[in-house]
Scaffold this motif. Sequence first.
Motif, mmCIF file in Angstrom:
data_model
loop_
_atom_site.group_PDB
_atom_site.id
_atom_site.type_symbol
_atom_site.label_atom_id
_atom_site.label_comp_id
_atom_site.label_asym_id
_atom_site.label_seq_id
_atom_site.Cartn_x
_atom_site.Cartn_y
_atom_site.Cartn_z
ATOM 1 N N GLU A 1 8.430 -0.367 -46.913
ATOM 2 C CA GLU A 1 8.417 -1.608 -46.183
ATOM 3 C C GLU A 1 8.195 -2.640 -47.103
ATOM 4 O OE1 GLU A 1 6.370 -3.767 -42.129
ATOM 5 O OE2 GLU A 1 6.170 -1.536 -42.636
ATOM 6 N N GLU B 1 5.996 -3.978 -51.963
ATOM 7 C CA GLU B 1 6.890 -3.043 -51.264
ATOM 8 C C GLU B 1 5.870 -1.652 -51.192
ATOM 9 O OE1 GLU B 1 11.102 -0.711 -51.583
ATOM 10 O OE2 GLU B 1 10.158 -1.179 -53.409
ATOM 11 N N ILE B 2 5.761 -0.946 -50.001
ATOM 12 C CA ILE B 2 4.858 -0.131 -49.867
ATOM 13 C C ILE B 2 5.613 1.260 -50.326
ATOM 14 C CG2 ILE B 2 4.019 1.428 -48.155
ATOM 15 C CD1 ILE B 2 3.889 -0.838 -46.334
ATOM 16 N N VAL C 1 6.281 -6.254 -47.808
ATOM 17 C CA VAL C 1 5.081 -6.847 -47.453
ATOM 18 C C VAL C 1 4.703 -8.129 -48.277
ATOM 19 C CG1 VAL C 1 3.987 -4.545 -46.604
ATOM 20 C CG2 VAL C 1 3.881 -5.411 -49.081
ATOM 21 N N CYS D 1 2.794 -7.117 -42.948
ATOM 22 C CA CYS D 1 4.032 -6.098 -43.013
ATOM 23 C C CYS D 1 5.131 -6.862 -42.304
ATOM 24 C CB CYS D 1 3.376 -4.813 -42.488
ATOM 25 S SG CYS D 1 2.170 -3.823 -43.141
ATOM 26 N N THR D 2 6.268 -6.905 -43.010
ATOM 27 C CA THR D 2 7.355 -7.601 -42.361
ATOM 28 C C THR D 2 8.055 -6.614 -41.393
ATOM 29 O OG1 THR D 2 8.844 -7.027 -44.105
ATOM 30 C CG2 THR D 2 7.609 -9.089 -44.342
ATOM 31 N N ALA E 1 2.430 1.162 -40.597
ATOM 32 C CA ALA E 1 3.290 0.543 -41.861
ATOM 33 C C ALA E 1 4.168 1.769 -42.219
ATOM 34 C CB ALA E 1 2.308 0.203 -42.960
ATOM 35 N N LYS E 2 5.386 1.207 -42.804
ATOM 36 C CA LYS E 2 6.418 2.258 -43.104
ATOM 37 C C LYS E 2 6.843 2.401 -44.698
ATOM 38 C CE LYS E 2 8.970 -0.003 -40.295
ATOM 39 N NZ LYS E 2 10.118 -0.413 -39.435
ATOM 40 N N VAL F 1 -3.628 -1.018 -41.970
ATOM 41 C CA VAL F 1 -2.133 -1.226 -41.852
ATOM 42 C C VAL F 1 -1.562 0.012 -41.022
ATOM 43 C CG1 VAL F 1 -1.849 -2.631 -43.733
ATOM 44 C CG2 VAL F 1 -1.778 -0.389 -44.212
ATOM 45 N N ILE G 1 0.868 -0.467 -52.274
ATOM 46 C CA ILE G 1 1.773 -1.306 -52.549
ATOM 47 C C ILE G 1 2.022 -1.797 -54.125
ATOM 48 C CG2 ILE G 1 2.579 -3.772 -51.740
ATOM 49 C CD1 ILE G 1 0.279 -3.556 -49.540
ATOM 50 N N ALA H 1 -2.312 1.981 -47.374
ATOM 51 C CA ALA H 1 -0.829 1.790 -47.859
ATOM 52 C C ALA H 1 -0.954 1.332 -49.352
ATOM 53 C CB ALA H 1 0.077 0.922 -47.119
#
Length: 515
Positions: free
Chosen positions: A27, A39-40, A29, A67-68, A23-24, A20, A50, A48
């Motif tokens: 973020e 949520e990450i 997911v 990941c959105t 990924a932030k 990923v 989560i 990541a």
Amino acid sequence: MPIIGVVSRVSGPVVVAKDVLGAKMYELVRVGEEKLIGEIIRVEGDRAVIQVYEETAGLKPGEPVLCTGEPLSVELGPGLIGQIYDGIQRPLPDVEALIGPFLKRGYAIPALDRRKKWCFKPTVKSGIRVSENDVIGIVSETSMVDHRVMVPPGVRGELTYIAAEGDYTVEDTIAVVEREGEKYEVKLMHRWPVRRARPYVRKLPPETPLITGQRVIDVFFPMAKGGAAAIPGGFGTGKTIMQHQLAQWADADIVIYVGCGERGNEMAEVLERFPKLKDPRTGKPLMDRTILVANVSNMPIAAREASVYTGMTMAEYFRDMGYDVALMADSTSRWAEALREISGRLGEMPGEEGYPAYLASRLAEFYERAGRVECLGSPHRIGSISVVGAVSPPGGDFSEPVTVNTLRIVKVFWALDSDLAQRRHFPAINWLRSYSLYLDDLSSWFRKRVDPEWDELRAEAMYILQREEELREIVQLVGPDALSDAQRVYLEIARMIREDFLMQHAYHPVDTYCP
């Protein structure tokens, strides 16, 4: 293009995903074949960590992670008042109507009804310049709340279009703002990240008390509008009933009740009682100014954190309209327990009693979003958020970390006493251990509105109660015969204050609320 990784490890509500890269932090997911909401909370290269807000039983390595590109957000617009949400803003009555009483994993439903039409009345004309949080129209959401439609934060420019008065859904465009050739369509609803505080001009000092209708609070330990208070107490001391009373009778325009990790039967009582209650000021249904967030103890533990932030973000939205909002969080201890469990699964260095080292900062981050503020935009508005958080210290020990860190932040401390509760003295607020740091700020209001000698009368009543405690110690040592007549008078007056004034019956039709 969305980032799609795979699950590599599952540990309860904590899931590790790989592949990923990009990924932030924080973020949103969707995890697994069932698209569980998560949520990450940690990023390490292309991996990541989560926290999943739904049950992870059956989730296995190799399942996809989507990941959105967006943070965990809530929908803000007409339709919030009177609704009952879970911790991630899924409307529970709508869920029950569609799929039954049991919530399916990964089930997604809009927080606001997309088909219902609202009567929008514009209050400005096109051609003017607008900026963030400017009120451009009004929707009569309930009999008690006018929903002020605002330009979303971060949007400013020339208002090139404003819809005529009529019925619109929350997805219809009701205004267009243009700036430097770019157009932004304003709808009745918008989204806002739950972890980011909404902007305002400045915080204002407290000047007005939050009248609760509870005599022991309003007289001895008042809370200011925009203040923060804590109600710590052991099992059976009446924390939840106190929260119910404050939610029902507090002098606020909007009430948001967050049941964070609450027992199901207590949350069920709220859901049953509130729709039947009448507002003491208007006589209209209490639910016409109330939002409930139900996150009961058998729901996934990670969703407790989402529930308090969801409630706070909705509170900030109504504060920006210029309303006084009261937010009840019951209980922050169960949120802290969720932090402790997730921290343990992450392998973080534990702090005192196993809580994470960042417990104090998380609590401060939540309570500091309370306050009385000057809102952004025009017309000029002042709004407030008053936060009351229940704390459940194990065994009634006020020296445990959640209580101690909460008391460093809040300015009102209503200490519930198990001895008073056992004697059936409710509210079981111990007048010798409790305090309010707003007394000086609110003194002028009470002198002007209630009695010029308010401070002296309150101090005299408190002295009598303190004197009673000293005399009771003498009685226990040498017996009542050692007391003089004057001292016996003190005891009798103190008894009258305790039993006739401070005691209050929550379920009595008259005594439950004292204006």
